[in-house]
Design a protein around this motif. Structure first.
Motif, PDB file in Angstrom:
ATOM      1  N   GLU A 157       0.839  -1.207   0.000  1.00  0.00           N
ATOM      2  CA  GLU A 157       0.000   0.000   0.000  1.00  0.00           C
ATOM      3  C   GLU A 157       0.870   1.252   0.000  1.00  0.00           C
ATOM      4  N   ARG A 158       1.816   1.306   0.911  1.00  0.00           N
ATOM      5  CA  ARG A 158       2.702   2.468   1.033  1.00  0.00           C
ATOM      6  C   ARG A 158       3.422   2.736  -0.297  1.00  0.00           C
ATOM      7  N   SER A 159       3.971   1.683  -0.874  1.00  0.00           N
ATOM      8  CA  SER A 159       4.679   1.814  -2.143  1.00  0.00           C
ATOM      9  C   SER A 159       3.747   2.278  -3.261  1.00  0.00           C
ATOM     10  N   ALA A 160       2.557   1.686  -3.329  1.00  0.00           N
ATOM     11  CA  ALA A 160       1.599   2.034  -4.381  1.00  0.00           C
ATOM     12  C   ALA A 160       1.139   3.486  -4.258  1.00  0.00           C
ATOM     13  N   ILE A 161       0.888   3.953  -3.046  1.00  0.00           N
ATOM     14  CA  ILE A 161       0.434   5.336  -2.862  1.00  0.00           C
ATOM     15  C   ILE A 161       1.524   6.314  -3.295  1.00  0.00           C
ATOM     16  N   VAL A 162       2.767   6.020  -2.919  1.00  0.00           N
ATOM     17  CA  VAL A 162       3.881   6.908  -3.270  1.00  0.00           C
ATOM     18  C   VAL A 162       4.103   6.933  -4.781  1.00  0.00           C
ATOM     19  N   THR A 163       4.056   5.770  -5.435  1.00  0.00           N
ATOM     20  CA  THR A 163       4.376   5.721  -6.868  1.00  0.00           C
ATOM     21  C   THR A 163       3.184   6.026  -7.772  1.00  0.00           C
ATOM     22  N   GLU A 164       1.969   5.619  -7.366  1.00  0.00           N
ATOM     23  CA  GLU A 164       0.807   5.777  -8.244  1.00  0.00           C
ATOM     24  C   GLU A 164       0.016   7.064  -7.984  1.00  0.00           C
ATOM     25  N   LYS A 165       0.241   7.711  -6.834  1.00  0.00           N
ATOM     26  CA  LYS A 165      -0.361   8.996  -6.478  1.00  0.00           C
ATOM     27  C   LYS A 165      -1.881   9.066  -6.656  1.00  0.00           C
ATOM     28  N   PRO A 166      -2.628   8.249  -5.920  1.00  0.00           N
ATOM     29  CA  PRO A 166      -4.090   8.335  -6.006  1.00  0.00           C
ATOM     30  C   PRO A 166      -4.589   9.707  -5.549  1.00  0.00           C
ATOM     31  N   VAL A 167      -5.678  10.145  -6.127  1.00  0.00           N
ATOM     32  CA  VAL A 167      -6.203  11.490  -5.913  1.00  0.00           C
ATOM     33  C   VAL A 167      -6.613  11.748  -4.458  1.00  0.00           C
ATOM     34  N   HIS A 168      -7.198  10.773  -3.776  1.00  0.00           N
ATOM     35  CA  HIS A 168      -7.799  11.034  -2.470  1.00  0.00           C
ATOM     36  C   HIS A 168      -7.085  10.428  -1.270  1.00  0.00           C
ATOM     37  N   ASN A 169      -5.955   9.783  -1.445  1.00  0.00           N
ATOM     38  CA  ASN A 169      -5.221   9.268  -0.282  1.00  0.00           C
ATOM     39  C   ASN A 169      -4.513  10.403   0.442  1.00  0.00           C
ATOM     40  N   VAL A 170      -4.437  10.290   1.743  1.00  0.00           N
ATOM     41  CA  VAL A 170      -3.705  11.246   2.561  1.00  0.00           C
ATOM     42  C   VAL A 170      -2.488  10.548   3.176  1.00  0.00           C
ATOM     43  N   SER A 171      -2.711   9.401   3.826  1.00  0.00           N
ATOM     44  CA  SER A 171      -1.603   8.651   4.410  1.00  0.00           C
ATOM     45  C   SER A 171      -0.608   8.259   3.316  1.00  0.00           C
ATOM     46  N   HIS A 172       0.666   8.455   3.578  1.00  0.00           N
ATOM     47  CA  HIS A 172       1.769   8.119   2.672  1.00  0.00           C
ATOM     48  C   HIS A 172       1.816   8.998   1.426  1.00  0.00           C
ATOM     49  N   SER A 173       0.913   9.964   1.316  1.00  0.00           N
ATOM     50  CA  SER A 173       0.904  10.820   0.133  1.00  0.00           C
ATOM     51  C   SER A 173       1.998  11.872   0.233  1.00  0.00           C
ATOM     52  N   THR A 174       2.594  12.181  -0.885  1.00  0.00           N
ATOM     53  CA  THR A 174       3.592  13.253  -0.923  1.00  0.00           C
ATOM     54  C   THR A 174       2.966  14.561  -1.381  1.00  0.00           C
ATOM     55  N   THR A 175       1.676  14.527  -1.756  1.00  0.00           N
ATOM     56  CA  THR A 175       1.022  15.733  -2.282  1.00  0.00           C
ATOM     57  C   THR A 175      -0.173  16.208  -1.457  1.00  0.00           C
ATOM     58  N   ARG A 176      -0.715  15.371  -0.569  1.00  0.00           N
ATOM     59  CA  ARG A 176      -1.884  15.759   0.229  1.00  0.00           C
ATOM     60  C   ARG A 176      -1.553  15.708   1.708  1.00  0.00           C
ATOM     61  N   LYS A 177      -2.222  16.588   2.485  1.00  0.00           N
ATOM     62  CA  LYS A 177      -2.037  16.625   3.930  1.00  0.00           C
ATOM     63  C   LYS A 177      -3.329  16.191   4.597  1.00  0.00           C
ATOM     64  N   ARG A 178      -3.244  15.759   5.853  1.00  0.00           N
ATOM     65  CA  ARG A 178      -4.409  15.301   6.606  1.00  0.00           C
ATOM     66  C   ARG A 178      -5.506  16.370   6.624  1.00  0.00           C
ATOM     67  N   GLY A 179      -5.184  17.613   6.785  1.00  0.00           N
ATOM     68  CA  GLY A 179      -6.180  18.689   6.800  1.00  0.00           C
ATOM     69  C   GLY A 179      -6.971  18.773   5.513  1.00  0.00           C
ATOM     70  N   ASP A 180      -6.358  18.401   4.390  1.00  0.00           N
ATOM     71  CA  ASP A 180      -7.071  18.424   3.106  1.00  0.00           C
ATOM     72  C   ASP A 180      -8.275  17.499   3.149  1.00  0.00           C
ATOM     73  N   ALA A 181      -8.093  16.316   3.723  1.00  0.00           N
ATOM     74  CA  ALA A 181      -9.178  15.340   3.783  1.00  0.00           C
ATOM     75  C   ALA A 181     -10.302  15.846   4.680  1.00  0.00           C
ATOM     76  N   ILE A 182      -9.965  16.509   5.779  1.00  0.00           N
ATOM     77  CA  ILE A 182     -10.997  17.017   6.684  1.00  0.00           C
ATOM     78  C   ILE A 182     -11.815  18.096   5.993  1.00  0.00           C
ATOM     79  N   ARG A 183     -11.165  19.014   5.296  1.00  0.00           N
ATOM     80  CA  ARG A 183     -11.910  20.075   4.593  1.00  0.00           C
ATOM     81  C   ARG A 183     -12.761  19.496   3.470  1.00  0.00           C
TER      82      ARG A 183
END
Length: 157
Positions: free
Chosen positions: A64-90
């Protein structure tokens, strides 16, 4: 203490254009996806999914960690290099952020559902009306209770 080795699924959710929306893991992916369907504002965009099984949770977590980092899904927050936890809350806009639990005897819950259907409504709507009335929401009224009909009896109409 020994821990049981439990097979764990890695799932990917896609939109109609094959855009990767979310990656997650679960022992029971069907149950997890039902929770997503109630809680995530992006859920209506999901049109496809894939499920890949791993022998145990640590293996699924690593994948999961590897896939999120390499595939960059739009709505993941954990392990994401582009989204922060606050983004998901908003992003979350539901007035019902978490399902609530109430313990009710199975037979009574079934009877409640049957009587609610007789009244042309659902248990959830009746409970919401009762809560609004109970806490004194302006304009709230008690839900209409249909005449109780025993199982198997014909209803006058």
């Amino acid at each position: 203490m020994t821990t049981a080795v439990t097979r764990t699924a890695l799932y990917r959710l896609y939109d109609i254009d094959d855009r990767l929306l979310y990656i997650g893991i679960a022992v029971d992916p069907e149950t997890r996806l039902r929770v997503h369907s109630r809680e995530k504002t992006w859920w209506p965009m999901v049109s496809q999914r894939s499920i890949e099984w791993f022998a145990d949770r640590p293996a699924a977590e690593a994948a999961e960690r590897s896939a999120i980092v390499t595939e960059k899904p739009v709505h993941n927050v954990s392990h994401s290099t582009t989204r922060k936890r606050g983004d998901a809350i908003r992003e979350y806009r539901s007035p019902y952020p978490k399902p609530r639990q109430v313990r009710i005897a199975t037979q009574r819950w079934g009877e409640f559902g049957r009587v609610a259907r007789l009244g042309g409504t659902s248990r959830g709507k009746v409970v919401a009306q009762l809560i609004d009335w109970y806490i004194g929401e302006p304009g709230a009224e008690l839900p209409v209770r249909p005449q109780k009909v025993q199982a198997g009896e014909a209803q006058d109409g």
